[in-house]
Design an enzyme around this catalytic site. Sequence first.
Site, PDB file in Angstrom:
ATOM      1  N   ASN A  76       0.812  -1.214   0.000  1.00  0.00           N
ATOM      2  CA  ASN A  76       0.000   0.000   0.000  1.00  0.00           C
ATOM      3  C   ASN A  76       0.848   1.267   0.000  1.00  0.00           C
ATOM      4  O   ASN A  76       0.430   2.303  -0.503  1.00  0.00           O
ATOM      5  CB  ASN A  76      -0.915   0.028   1.232  1.00  0.00           C
ATOM      6  CG  ASN A  76      -2.177  -0.783   1.032  1.00  0.00           C
ATOM      7  OD1 ASN A  76      -2.597  -1.022  -0.089  1.00  0.00           O
ATOM      8  ND2 ASN A  76      -2.786  -1.207   2.128  1.00  0.00           N
TER       9      ASN A  76
ATOM     10  N   GLY B 141      -0.886   8.236  -0.905  1.00  0.00           N
ATOM     11  CA  GLY B 141      -0.621   9.655  -1.121  1.00  0.00           C
ATOM     12  C   GLY B 141       0.648  10.109  -0.438  1.00  0.00           C
ATOM     13  O   GLY B 141       1.147  11.199  -0.704  1.00  0.00           O
TER      14      GLY B 141
ATOM     15  N   ASP C 215      -3.340 -11.848   5.581  1.00  0.00           N
ATOM     16  CA  ASP C 215      -2.606 -13.108   5.751  1.00  0.00           C
ATOM     17  C   ASP C 215      -1.782 -13.148   7.043  1.00  0.00           C
ATOM     18  O   ASP C 215      -1.779 -14.149   7.769  1.00  0.00           O
ATOM     19  CB  ASP C 215      -1.654 -13.340   4.572  1.00  0.00           C
ATOM     20  CG  ASP C 215      -2.356 -13.302   3.238  1.00  0.00           C
ATOM     21  OD1 ASP C 215      -3.548 -12.973   3.214  1.00  0.00           O
ATOM     22  OD2 ASP C 215      -1.719 -13.601   2.221  1.00  0.00           O
TER      23      ASP C 215
ATOM     24  N   ARG D  44     -12.024  11.312   9.554  1.00  0.00           N
ATOM     25  CA  ARG D  44     -12.381  10.563   8.356  1.00  0.00           C
ATOM     26  C   ARG D  44     -13.699   9.805   8.524  1.00  0.00           C
ATOM     27  O   ARG D  44     -14.504   9.736   7.593  1.00  0.00           O
ATOM     28  CB  ARG D  44     -11.249   9.598   7.998  1.00  0.00           C
ATOM     29  CG  ARG D  44     -10.019  10.326   7.470  1.00  0.00           C
ATOM     30  CD  ARG D  44      -8.857   9.399   7.213  1.00  0.00           C
ATOM     31  NE  ARG D  44      -7.846  10.073   6.396  1.00  0.00           N
ATOM     32  CZ  ARG D  44      -6.740   9.491   5.952  1.00  0.00           C
ATOM     33  NH1 ARG D  44      -6.478   8.234   6.258  1.00  0.00           N
ATOM     34  NH2 ARG D  44      -5.898  10.167   5.211  1.00  0.00           N
TER      35      ARG D  44
ATOM     36  N   HIS E 280      -8.465   1.555   5.534  1.00  0.00           N
ATOM     37  CA  HIS E 280      -7.485   1.132   6.536  1.00  0.00           C
ATOM     38  C   HIS E 280      -8.180   0.283   7.591  1.00  0.00           C
ATOM     39  O   HIS E 280      -9.315   0.571   7.971  1.00  0.00           O
ATOM     40  CB  HIS E 280      -6.859   2.364   7.202  1.00  0.00           C
ATOM     41  CG  HIS E 280      -5.662   2.076   8.066  1.00  0.00           C
ATOM     42  ND1 HIS E 280      -4.369   2.193   7.611  1.00  0.00           N
ATOM     43  CD2 HIS E 280      -5.556   1.690   9.359  1.00  0.00           C
ATOM     44  CE1 HIS E 280      -3.522   1.891   8.586  1.00  0.00           C
ATOM     45  NE2 HIS E 280      -4.225   1.578   9.658  1.00  0.00           N
TER      46      HIS E 280
ATOM     47  N   ALA F 168      -0.343   6.991   9.062  1.00  0.00           N
ATOM     48  CA  ALA F 168       0.054   5.642   8.627  1.00  0.00           C
ATOM     49  C   ALA F 168       1.511   5.591   8.218  1.00  0.00           C
ATOM     50  O   ALA F 168       2.233   4.655   8.568  1.00  0.00           O
ATOM     51  CB  ALA F 168      -0.830   5.171   7.464  1.00  0.00           C
ATOM     52  N   LEU F 169       1.965   6.582   7.452  1.00  0.00           N
ATOM     53  CA  LEU F 169       3.368   6.578   7.023  1.00  0.00           C
ATOM     54  C   LEU F 169       4.293   6.767   8.210  1.00  0.00           C
ATOM     55  O   LEU F 169       5.387   6.205   8.254  1.00  0.00           O
ATOM     56  CB  LEU F 169       3.609   7.666   5.958  1.00  0.00           C
ATOM     57  CG  LEU F 169       3.366   7.269   4.496  1.00  0.00           C
ATOM     58  CD1 LEU F 169       4.314   6.153   4.081  1.00  0.00           C
ATOM     59  CD2 LEU F 169       1.936   6.866   4.230  1.00  0.00           C
TER      60      LEU F 169
END
Length: 592
Positions: free
Chosen positions: A178, A183, A361, A420, A529, A573-574
Amino acid sequence: MKKKHAKLISIFMCFVLVLFAFGCQSNTESAFKAGKYTGIGKGIHGDIKVEVEVDDTKILSVKVLEHSETPGVSDSAIAKVPQEIVDGQTVAVDIVSGATYTSNGIIEGTKAALTEAGGDMEKLSQKKEDTTERKTEELTTDVVVIGAGGAGLAAATSANQNGAKVIVLEKMGKAGGNTAISGAAFNAVDTELQKEFGIEDSIDKHFQQTYEGGDKLADPELVEILVNNALPAIKWLESLGMEFEHKIFTVLGGMWPRAHDPEKVLGTGFIDTHMEYAEKSNGGVEVKINTNATELIKEGDRIVGVKAEGEDTDYVIKATKGVVIATGGFSQNKEMRDKYNKQWEDISNLMSTNHPGATGDGIIMAEKAGANLVGMEWIQLLPMGDPETGSLSGNIEQGVEDRIFINLDGNRFVDEGARRDVMTKALLEQKDQTMWTILDSHSYPTGDEENHFGETANELVKAGRAFKADTLEELAEMIGVDADSLVKAVEGFNKGVDEGKDEFGRTLFKDKIDKGPYYAGKRVPTVHHTMGGIQINTKAQAINAEGNVIPGLYAAGEVTGGIHGSNRLGGNALADINVFGKIAGESAAKGL
């Protein structure tokens, strides 16, 4: 009599030979009309033009002549798919994981060209049988990392920097996950840079917005680690050669202007940085693509390795120091979404922003090995999905402050700077669950400026993915909304810019929407997410159901839970994958 029989036999044999000759002639008739032919297929960003050269009997070459696909993301498909078509003499080839639309576009264009060349498309669509004999290989290394996305590669780099030899297993056809298609907004409090843009910020503010933005359901110790180590993680990446633009912005749902933007398009900068490190590591970091980890190897209560399946090889890999799971979340696994979802009424039919491999997974493997799962019911939706693909590409916004959302009647319906989940819940209540993002030339002074996905406004307009008009009234007509309502919505926003707040409680403003030409882009809800996953501690060690550390097992990135609570802030997230990826690699290398 014998002569008569001999004569009859001779006549029969001649007849057979004639039939055989005729049959051979039929089998060797031209499969194609020799020459070069072009065909057009549809990629994720527009048309892909393909040139196919054939002789009388076979496909000689397939070349991609023109495309608008994302560099770094589409490269593997553009290299691999044409070659496999030629090698197999068939269009029934596998798509390249993570580049589905590009792969399908190349195949579609090739089919069109071969049809023009007179090819038998029924025969050309038959899949070549795989006759490769499988083998088994046993390997030993210090650390095994499962997943070559942003978190996994950060862990691999960090583990190697701390003295460990590393094998990275990636089930897809290329590294990236991802992260590569994101972005790439990276939240980090950077007071020195923020002051240049008149922005006040603090670690405490980032903590509070993250913790409260997730309804105080996150582990506060993990949130502390995240916000305190975000900027050091950027400095670490820069020390590896990665470059960031000299700017700060607010990403959708980020709540504050603290997002950093990489120089390279999308999240390719993160992946390229770590892959370049791996290439220079003299075997210290080995990345095996198309290699699917299937099972954790456990001896007693300790994780000591991984079983995996490659293209033609089954692996048993022993890890002397530890295994890091960094396989991402489960946004593309509808069964898991339906199993755990308690937050939304029905998300079974929603598309996702995620790459195809985000199927949970690692979470499943870890749970079988005794790991505790936390926060699995929290699934984040975004209001920013492409109407055709669900992806984030094509999103015309440059930042939160300078755009508004309107529904199909032309009215605003939510604080566009909110959480969000708040924005998406409001969108789900609108007609057709569809909205338009509206902005003006403050965001695109010339139209050639790029969004966060490497696309210019002019390119999006040309591809029919955005609309452009000199006046709001003209724009309203183009997108089919009431002109008076659109004008009123913009006037309300502009009043909020002057007053610092508006009827929806919005507080994030910068420029008015008053400078033509104006732009609009259609968006729908999409699964983005999954906040839940493997429980970890501050050292990225996996925790079992009894609250104890599972020796030898570590996890980082979206595969983990407990960091974001019920809602992840945009841009976190990053920060998460790099902060905890770095920690996981170091912890594994040191055998903590």
